[in-house]
Design a protein around this motif. Sequence first.
Motif, PDB file in Angstrom:
ATOM      1  N   ILE A  95       0.853  -1.190   0.000  1.00  0.00           N
ATOM      2  CA  ILE A  95       0.000   0.000   0.000  1.00  0.00           C
ATOM      3  C   ILE A  95       0.888   1.239   0.000  1.00  0.00           C
ATOM      4  O   ILE A  95       1.825   1.327   0.779  1.00  0.00           O
ATOM      5  CB  ILE A  95      -0.918   0.050   1.250  1.00  0.00           C
ATOM      6  N   CYS A 145       1.826   5.043  -2.610  1.00  0.00           N
ATOM      7  CA  CYS A 145       1.802   5.527  -3.991  1.00  0.00           C
ATOM      8  C   CYS A 145       2.489   4.534  -4.924  1.00  0.00           C
ATOM      9  O   CYS A 145       1.945   4.148  -5.953  1.00  0.00           O
ATOM     10  CB  CYS A 145       2.494   6.887  -4.093  1.00  0.00           C
ATOM     11  N   GLY A 166       8.163   3.329   2.989  1.00  0.00           N
ATOM     12  CA  GLY A 166       7.341   3.137   4.184  1.00  0.00           C
ATOM     13  C   GLY A 166       6.805   1.720   4.244  1.00  0.00           C
ATOM     14  O   GLY A 166       7.021   0.981   5.208  1.00  0.00           O
ATOM     15  N   ASP A 167       6.137   1.330   3.182  1.00  0.00           N
ATOM     16  CA  ASP A 167       5.557  -0.011   3.087  1.00  0.00           C
ATOM     17  C   ASP A 167       6.641  -1.073   3.222  1.00  0.00           C
ATOM     18  O   ASP A 167       6.470  -2.069   3.921  1.00  0.00           O
ATOM     19  CB  ASP A 167       4.831  -0.116   1.746  1.00  0.00           C
ATOM     20  N   SER A 206       9.249  -0.113   6.838  1.00  0.00           N
ATOM     21  CA  SER A 206       8.672   0.091   8.155  1.00  0.00           C
ATOM     22  C   SER A 206       7.814  -1.125   8.491  1.00  0.00           C
ATOM     23  O   SER A 206       8.304  -2.124   8.996  1.00  0.00           O
ATOM     24  CB  SER A 206       7.874   1.403   8.180  1.00  0.00           C
ATOM     25  N   TYR A 224       6.247   9.016   3.618  1.00  0.00           N
ATOM     26  CA  TYR A 224       4.948   8.397   3.399  1.00  0.00           C
ATOM     27  C   TYR A 224       4.131   9.399   2.609  1.00  0.00           C
ATOM     28  O   TYR A 224       3.630  10.371   3.141  1.00  0.00           O
ATOM     29  CB  TYR A 224       4.239   8.156   4.741  1.00  0.00           C
ATOM     30  N   GLY A 225       4.022   9.185   1.312  1.00  0.00           N
ATOM     31  CA  GLY A 225       3.344  10.177   0.479  1.00  0.00           C
ATOM     32  C   GLY A 225       1.834  10.068   0.551  1.00  0.00           C
ATOM     33  O   GLY A 225       1.127  11.059   0.674  1.00  0.00           O
ATOM     34  N   MET A 226       1.359   8.835   0.522  1.00  0.00           N
ATOM     35  CA  MET A 226      -0.089   8.674   0.392  1.00  0.00           C
ATOM     36  C   MET A 226      -0.867   9.176   1.590  1.00  0.00           C
ATOM     37  O   MET A 226      -1.998   9.615   1.470  1.00  0.00           O
ATOM     38  CB  MET A 226      -0.398   7.204   0.149  1.00  0.00           C
ATOM     39  N   THR A 227      -0.285   9.109   2.786  1.00  0.00           N
ATOM     40  CA  THR A 227      -0.974   9.614   3.969  1.00  0.00           C
ATOM     41  C   THR A 227      -0.554  11.050   4.269  1.00  0.00           C
ATOM     42  O   THR A 227      -0.712  11.532   5.374  1.00  0.00           O
ATOM     43  CB  THR A 227      -0.702   8.714   5.196  1.00  0.00           C
ATOM     44  N   LYS A 228      -0.018  11.719   3.264  1.00  0.00           N
ATOM     45  CA  LYS A 228       0.242  13.156   3.333  1.00  0.00           C
ATOM     46  C   LYS A 228       1.472  13.560   4.120  1.00  0.00           C
ATOM     47  O   LYS A 228       1.476  14.605   4.736  1.00  0.00           O
ATOM     48  CB  LYS A 228      -0.995  13.907   3.875  1.00  0.00           C
ATOM     49  N   GLY A 229       2.486  12.788   4.116  1.00  0.00           N
ATOM     50  CA  GLY A 229       3.760  13.361   4.542  1.00  0.00           C
ATOM     51  C   GLY A 229       4.248  13.034   5.935  1.00  0.00           C
ATOM     52  O   GLY A 229       4.405  13.932   6.770  1.00  0.00           O
ATOM     53  N   GLN A 230       4.497  11.740   6.193  1.00  0.00           N
ATOM     54  CA  GLN A 230       5.143  11.409   7.465  1.00  0.00           C
ATOM     55  C   GLN A 230       6.529  10.844   7.141  1.00  0.00           C
ATOM     56  O   GLN A 230       6.780  10.351   6.035  1.00  0.00           O
ATOM     57  CB  GLN A 230       4.343  10.340   8.238  1.00  0.00           C
ATOM     58  N   PRO A 231       7.433  10.904   8.134  1.00  0.00           N
ATOM     59  CA  PRO A 231       8.780  10.384   7.863  1.00  0.00           C
ATOM     60  C   PRO A 231       8.760   8.865   7.728  1.00  0.00           C
ATOM     61  O   PRO A 231       7.938   8.179   8.333  1.00  0.00           O
ATOM     62  CB  PRO A 231       9.586  10.808   9.093  1.00  0.00           C
ATOM     63  N   PHE A 284       5.731  16.444  -1.853  1.00  0.00           N
ATOM     64  CA  PHE A 284       6.113  16.707  -0.465  1.00  0.00           C
ATOM     65  C   PHE A 284       7.599  16.977  -0.270  1.00  0.00           C
ATOM     66  O   PHE A 284       7.982  17.489   0.770  1.00  0.00           O
ATOM     67  CB  PHE A 284       5.731  15.515   0.414  1.00  0.00           C
TER      68      PHE A 284
END
Lengths: 279, 178, 576
Positions: free
Chosen positions: A57, A59, A102-103, A106, A132-139, A211
């Motif tokens: 899951i 982008c 991320g996927d 992490s 993490y692009g899809m959830t709008k920008g977490q490291p 982002f």
Amino acid sequence: MNMIPNAAKAFIPADYKSAVKPVWCPGCGDHSVLISFQRALAELALPPEQVAIISGIGCSSRIPAYTNCYGFHGVHGRSLALASGLKVARPDLTVLVASGDGDGFSIGGNHFLHACRRNIDLTYVVMDNRIYGMTKGQPSPTTEPDWDTAIAPGGTGLSPFHPLVIALASGANFIARGFSGDIGGCAKLIVDAVRTPGFSFVQILSPCVTFRDDQQKSWKNLVHAAIVPETDDPSRAARRLMTDDGFNTGVLYRGHRKPYQPIPLAHSAPSHLESEFAI
Amino acid sequence: MTDSLQSNEPPKLNSVGEFFAQALAIEVEATERYSLLADQMEVHNNKEIAAIFRKMALIEAEHRNEIARRAGDALVAGRPASFSWTGPDGPEAIDCEGVHYLMTPRRALTLARFNEERAVKYFEAIAAAAINPQIATFAAEMAADERNHVIWVDQWLDQLAPDEAGWDDDPDPPVHSE
Amino acid sequence: MMKSPSEASLSIVLTGSGGAGVMTAGQILLDAATNCGLYGFMTRSTGPQIRGGEAAAMIRLSSKPVQSPGDRFDILLALDFENLQRFADELPLDTASLIIADPAAGEMPGFLKNTGAAIGLVPMSKLAKGVKGGRIAMVALGILARLIGLPEAAIIAAVAASIGRKKPEALVASEAAVLLGANAAPDVTIPKLPLPAEPKQGRWSITGNEATGFGALKGGVKFVAGYPITPATEILEWMAHALPQCGGVLVQAEDELASINMIMGASYGGAPSLTATAGPGLSLMIESLGLAVASEIPVLIVDVMRSGPSTGIATKSEQSDLNIAVYGLHGDAPHIVTAPLSVGDCLLTAQWSVHLAETLQTPVVMLSDQSLGQARVVIDKPEDVAFATKRLVFEATPASYERYAATESGVSAMAIPGLPGGQYTADGLTHNARGTPSSQAKDHVGQLDKRQRKLDAFDFGAHWAEIDGEGELAVLTWGSTSEPLREAVAAARAGGIKVKLIAMRLIAPTQPARLAAALEGVKRVLVIEQNHTGQFWRYLRAHYDLPNEVIPIHCPGPLPIRPGEAFAHIQEGARA
């Protein structure tokens, strides 16, 4: 441009593209990675129906639907597990796995370790944009420690890890890095990765235009072909990867491990086992 | 835009057939790339730029047909034959830097112009390095074709007003979709 | 059409794409209306693109607090028609509605034309281009302000607050564009909402996710671990900045399995803890939730439900995680499940959920959902409720400490690491009163009884449900459906139907005596919920005595439940 002797190509890149239009932001590195996939598959002359692309899951994980191959857009972080099961059951298929940082590193971290260790003949492409692009920008695990976000104000303060070192330590048989902007170069790495038996890991630096544009638009100037040729010596590779600047491209390690592929001993009908119970 | 990834050496071409295969592949890739950009713009609701990229795709497709005609028998089986899809990118890899979902016509055409210029240089380099005089001639023709494209894009650009500051201003933040 | 308090509200939807700024404009409209003294409710819909996609901002305004979508839109203002078809089902319009569109946008989609709404064409993009730096969204705001009777100055002030700090030069352009829009508004009479002479002081503008975070803070949460997931991420991001200001810390975990275990660790160490997730994440946490039950560790898991199953529709709401929240754990593992009843109620419910977790030393799953979490409401400042939460902590140095002593209440004192003499090993293994692993029948049964007793014996008090009205007909619901139903019930009563509303905030453990009292005199009950299989209805049937006539009404997402549909069901239910 490499020229090989006259032989009409069975497939062209367009043969691997589906009619679904990507929703990736214009300028996203993943658009280029998709073209690299298509080019690589054309170069390999694989019929689309003999290729499976498995993803998690995020982008990057949207890629299967944009290809004309078999695909499985699974749950977050478990693409390697899905792919492992598929390949062991169907060794005849060419199985590619697509993920993001991320996927893949992490929630998928544990599966990453074990996929490298198991060395099933898979090609794992991680599109690394350090977010993490899809959830709008977490490291993500590869994000710089000082990058400010809502969920980690001022930055996480945590060192990013080296996925290539982890892959090496866990037993991956082929380790490479590419940059999405070098479409032909990435295609070449993917071809090599697929042709190399065992678990092949390709990290593709793929900038996030939405982002991380400020930090990542310079990547095209930072990437450079690795100065030393690839090695098959894990300790040499370990030293290089530990001191790597994160922008060396090319094949960085190629091992000789035999891929894991359990095979049945026989194909008898079960009825012959009745004798175990017969009194 | 920078050209740090382009190979500086023209490819080695051993026959007219190989040359045309290469030239055709370039046009096919260019057509596809502009179509992809048009698709991206459509998905992101920038109809004006989608139309510009569709027009560029059409021009490249027409050029492709013209090349196929010129090539005639020299081409194998009507498809770009015998070359690798891998390796450093030639000019068929349209440099997509500066693509933005809010891009203006000026920026879109500037991107196109940059790529046409690359194509000019590429074919000029082949022409200069070609040992086979036929290849040199064909390459020079291709370079001229691409030069005309540059001129045509320049004419279009001249008709456009300069971009306003804040062209990339979107008051809405990114949204999550999964 | 429902004749109801809904009439006293105005619903506006603003649509557009490709960077037009629909979401921001919607927020500005809400802010302006709020500053003029109105109350409001706002939701949003988007396409899958991260930027530049088609978007709809839905705003409902009223003189009194509203926390539900209405039945229809009075005005749709479309900046363009790109991919508007995506939202077709979410845009109920009729012959009394007004559609404002730009002739430059091209042919109006058939589904809009077929609504029979009046159409007002305004050349918005042309007007915007006439102002240097002018934006079409600002023109649109001017039009809307004029149509609904908001002073342009209110819009301009809201624009200034929204963008003024970052871009002062944009303000001049915006002001001009707003005024142009106002003067270009079609001459159509829209019923206007009366503006109070003085806006009421002390109101809040808040989303469900923010309210959840704030409620948890008020409840005493000091540690949060979480993993980004739509539509819960905002809770984590809000707490990331708020929690450290209140003596707490937040960690972004590598996945949901890490999240739940981190919060259990923190709670074992004495810190009230929380994580926030959605269905897929809750599924991952289930095994560890069992550990929290067995080792009696208080934690709060907020599940902001979204449309399922599996990856589902991340941006749409549904009430389909009740089953997993209640039944998901293996073994007999009773625990607490709560559900906020409105956007504003997320605050109280989160605070109460922390209180319950801490008091009863057990995990609480709070079933919020996307329709609450990501909606914004303007409400009166909520009452400050104090729960006097105190975890039963072991304080003295005893002869021998029994962590899991079989007390009468079922709650046994928890020694916090650091206290001499209180050392024990928390365990998922079945254990005896001291906490030592045991396979003895009496210990297994004893501990199962203890953990059940602590929930059965506890007085959950009045917060278990909101009960309103009297009648032989009752509407029974839970969580986010409560607000649209509250409006439907009000309309029914206004039309002479006697109907009782029971909105459950406590899903588990069951409260048979309380529900029996609430259902006294009720002969027929409508059970209404937003999922495909009637999860709440089946749960009630399994655990409660219900009147003879039960009418289950269940409909899955992604579309919101509107008061009018519920009203029709109530009318139907009142017949015969």
